[in-house]
Enzyme design. Sequence first.
Site, PDB file in Angstrom:
ATOM      1  N   GLU A   1      37.449  34.099  37.295  1.00 26.09           N
ATOM      2  CA  GLU A   1      37.621  33.808  38.708  1.00 26.09           C
ATOM      3  C   GLU A   1      36.371  33.194  39.317  1.00 26.09           C
ATOM      4  O   GLU A   1      35.257  33.602  39.012  1.00 26.09           O
ATOM      5  CB  GLU A   1      37.931  35.105  39.446  1.00 26.09           C
ATOM      6  CG  GLU A   1      39.271  35.650  39.047  1.00 26.09           C
ATOM      7  CD  GLU A   1      39.491  37.050  39.564  1.00 26.09           C
ATOM      8  OE1 GLU A   1      38.790  37.465  40.516  1.00 26.09           O
ATOM      9  OE2 GLU A   1      40.362  37.723  39.015  1.00 26.09           O
TER      10      GLU A   1
ATOM     11  N   CYS B   1      31.146  32.449  44.689  1.00 25.49           N
ATOM     12  CA  CYS B   1      30.954  33.614  43.835  1.00 25.49           C
ATOM     13  C   CYS B   1      31.365  33.212  42.415  1.00 25.49           C
ATOM     14  O   CYS B   1      32.493  32.800  42.176  1.00 25.49           O
ATOM     15  CB  CYS B   1      31.819  34.757  44.367  1.00 25.49           C
ATOM     16  SG  CYS B   1      31.605  36.264  43.440  1.00 25.49           S
TER      17      CYS B   1
ATOM     18  N   CYS C   1      34.215  42.923  31.486  1.00 23.37           N
ATOM     19  CA  CYS C   1      32.895  43.537  31.636  1.00 23.37           C
ATOM     20  C   CYS C   1      32.872  44.840  30.845  1.00 23.37           C
ATOM     21  O   CYS C   1      33.884  45.528  30.744  1.00 23.37           O
ATOM     22  CB  CYS C   1      32.638  43.819  33.119  1.00 23.37           C
ATOM     23  SG  CYS C   1      30.995  44.506  33.423  1.00 23.37           S
TER      24      CYS C   1
ATOM     25  N   CYS D   1      32.574  50.476  35.586  1.00 20.27           N
ATOM     26  CA  CYS D   1      32.457  51.107  36.918  1.00 20.27           C
ATOM     27  C   CYS D   1      33.858  51.487  37.404  1.00 20.27           C
ATOM     28  O   CYS D   1      34.800  50.691  37.270  1.00 20.27           O
ATOM     29  CB  CYS D   1      31.809  50.141  37.897  1.00 20.27           C
ATOM     30  SG  CYS D   1      30.206  49.550  37.315  1.00 20.27           S
TER      31      CYS D   1
ATOM     32  N   CYS E   1      36.030  49.141  39.939  1.00 20.06           N
ATOM     33  CA  CYS E   1      36.019  47.680  39.758  1.00 20.06           C
ATOM     34  C   CYS E   1      37.182  47.182  38.915  1.00 20.06           C
ATOM     35  O   CYS E   1      37.448  47.705  37.831  1.00 20.06           O
ATOM     36  CB  CYS E   1      34.705  47.267  39.110  1.00 20.06           C
ATOM     37  SG  CYS E   1      34.591  45.504  38.810  1.00 20.06           S
TER      38      CYS E   1
ATOM     39  N   CYS F   1      36.803  41.506  42.766  1.00 18.28           N
ATOM     40  CA  CYS F   1      36.508  40.846  41.498  1.00 18.28           C
ATOM     41  C   CYS F   1      37.532  41.256  40.459  1.00 18.28           C
ATOM     42  O   CYS F   1      37.771  42.432  40.263  1.00 18.28           O
ATOM     43  CB  CYS F   1      35.156  41.285  40.940  1.00 18.28           C
ATOM     44  SG  CYS F   1      33.870  41.358  42.121  1.00 18.28           S
TER      45      CYS F   1
HETATM   46  N1  SAH Z   1      28.318  43.196  37.483  1.00 14.97           N
HETATM   47  C1  SAH Z   1      27.533  42.840  38.603  1.00 14.97           C
HETATM   48  C2  SAH Z   1      28.083  41.663  39.366  1.00 14.97           C
HETATM   49  C3  SAH Z   1      29.559  41.601  39.521  1.00 14.97           C
HETATM   50  S1  SAH Z   1      30.304  42.909  40.468  1.00 14.97           S
HETATM   51  C4  SAH Z   1      27.356  44.025  39.518  1.00 14.97           C
HETATM   52  O1  SAH Z   1      27.981  45.061  39.302  1.00 14.97           O
HETATM   53  O2  SAH Z   1      26.563  43.918  40.455  1.00 14.97           O
HETATM   54  C5  SAH Z   1      29.864  42.283  42.035  1.00 14.97           C
HETATM   55  C6  SAH Z   1      29.952  43.238  43.176  1.00 14.97           C
HETATM   56  O3  SAH Z   1      31.296  43.550  43.482  1.00 14.97           O
HETATM   57  C7  SAH Z   1      29.241  44.532  42.914  1.00 14.97           C
HETATM   58  O4  SAH Z   1      28.364  44.836  43.986  1.00 14.97           O
HETATM   59  C8  SAH Z   1      30.357  45.535  42.858  1.00 14.97           C
HETATM   60  O5  SAH Z   1      29.882  46.773  43.266  1.00 14.97           O
HETATM   61  C9  SAH Z   1      31.390  44.902  43.781  1.00 14.97           C
HETATM   62  N2  SAH Z   1      32.757  45.353  43.591  1.00 14.97           N
HETATM   63  C10 SAH Z   1      33.398  45.636  42.450  1.00 14.97           C
HETATM   64  N3  SAH Z   1      34.648  46.059  42.684  1.00 14.97           N
HETATM   65  C11 SAH Z   1      34.822  46.014  44.030  1.00 14.97           C
HETATM   66  C12 SAH Z   1      35.896  46.330  44.904  1.00 14.97           C
HETATM   67  N4  SAH Z   1      37.065  46.754  44.424  1.00 14.97           N
HETATM   68  N5  SAH Z   1      35.709  46.186  46.230  1.00 14.97           N
HETATM   69  C13 SAH Z   1      34.538  45.733  46.722  1.00 14.97           C
HETATM   70  N6  SAH Z   1      33.488  45.417  45.942  1.00 14.97           N
HETATM   71  C14 SAH Z   1      33.624  45.544  44.617  1.00 14.97           C
HETATM   72 FE1  SF4 Z   2      31.064  45.202  35.643  1.00 20.25          FE
HETATM   73 FE2  SF4 Z   2      32.471  45.532  37.848  1.00 20.25          FE
HETATM   74 FE3  SF4 Z   2      30.585  47.285  37.227  1.00 20.25          FE
HETATM   75 FE4  SF4 Z   2      29.896  44.807  38.027  1.00 20.25          FE
HETATM   76  S1  SF4 Z   2      30.935  46.357  39.250  1.00 20.25           S
HETATM   77  S2  SF4 Z   2      29.080  45.973  36.280  1.00 20.25           S
HETATM   78  S3  SF4 Z   2      31.589  43.627  37.134  1.00 20.25           S
HETATM   79  S4  SF4 Z   2      32.474  46.900  36.037  1.00 20.25           S
END
Ligand code: SAH
Ligand code: SF4
Length: 345
Positions: free
Chosen positions: A92, A105, A112, A116, A119, A336
């Site tokens: 994306e 973005c 990944c 987390c 996510c 994301c």
């Molecule tokens: N892996 C890196 C960059 C990609 S994630 C990282 O974790 O920073 C980018 C951002 O999107 C991160 O700050 C993450 O906390 C946020 N993010 C992930 N899932 C999300 C969601 N469902 N709603 C809002 N922000 C989200």
């Molecule tokens: Fe990976 Fe999503 Fe965690 Fe960023 S927030 S490190 S993209 S699992």
Amino acid sequence: MSKINILALSTEGLRSFLEQMGEKPYRAEQILAWLYHKGAQSWEEMTDLPKALRKILSESADTGLLHPSRKQTSTDKTEKYLVALADGQAVETVILPYDIGTSACISTQVGCKMGCVFCASGMPGFIRNLSAAEIMAQVLLVKNRLLQCGRELKSFVLMGSGEPLDNYEAIVEFLGAVQDRERLGMSLRHVTLSTSGLAPKILSLAGLGRPLNLAVSLNAPNNALRDRLMPVNRAYPLEQLLPACDEYAKKTGRRVTYEYILLQNLNDQAEHAMQLAALLMNRLAHVNLIPFNAVPELGLKPSPRNVVNEFAGILKKKMINVTVRRRLGADIDAACGQLRNNLLG
Ligand code: SAH
Ligand code: SF4
């Protein structure tokens, strides 16, 4: 024989490729200007190159540009693209229309590894790293879309799917292409890398001493909670992560942004705000509170607006710089990984 990818070449590399074919090395500058600045989509469009050269290039080289297979547009004009990769995978890329200029973005991996819990990008697991050329192709896709309507790409964030510091070598190569005057020619002051907190790699990045903005997805103010939300914290807990960020701020002179998604009844209470303030006091820091984009499969809820405001208020009282991120793309699959999961999953 497979074609050479021009976006994967340095300026020097392109010059020698042309020389090997018996061409003038200065053609490299013309080709790079077409690809990085003039929005050419094919060799045919590069009208100041001799016809014979365009024919040779079409047989031996690929521009490396990528194209979207799907597009979603939000009522606030956020545009989300599913970009098709050569091996059938997809990532994306999002265009974000901010008041101060258009941003984008960009994704750095397919899927990944970090797992987390909030996510969508991590849900399918890790598939593969993107190459520096594939990361650049997303930037050019956005730049070219904007060019078509007379707009300019002012900045971008490496904040799409994937953990950029888990793909460190490609990122360093990509940043080189961003700074190279013959290629993208953009200052890293306009680029932000977001990481879940791979402390040793933050130190390596600090060692490069480049003015790249660093954002760290903190999301919890203590190890117990962060261990639960972001498993990467078990490898690099706060007492290792925060000093690495301090070092980054010191070496680059850039203020570090700490991103904090507010999740209802999980990390959004007053005590969490107090702990966060204590952690960041006396640090060159800025907190970005992120409204959670609910991912239905994950069963987590966004904090209500009044809780977000109270949380921000506590940080402000403690003299911590804080902003609440505007919620762009709320009516499309904006979190994301969501668009990809919904279309491919
Ligand atoms: N892996 C890196 C960059 C990609 S994630 C990282 O974790 O920073 C980018 C951002 O999107 C991160 O700050 C993450 O906390 C946020 N993010 C992930 N899932 C999300 C969601 N469902 N709603 C809002 N922000 C989200
Ligand atoms: Fe990976 Fe999503 Fe965690 Fe960023 S927030 S490190 S993209 S699992």
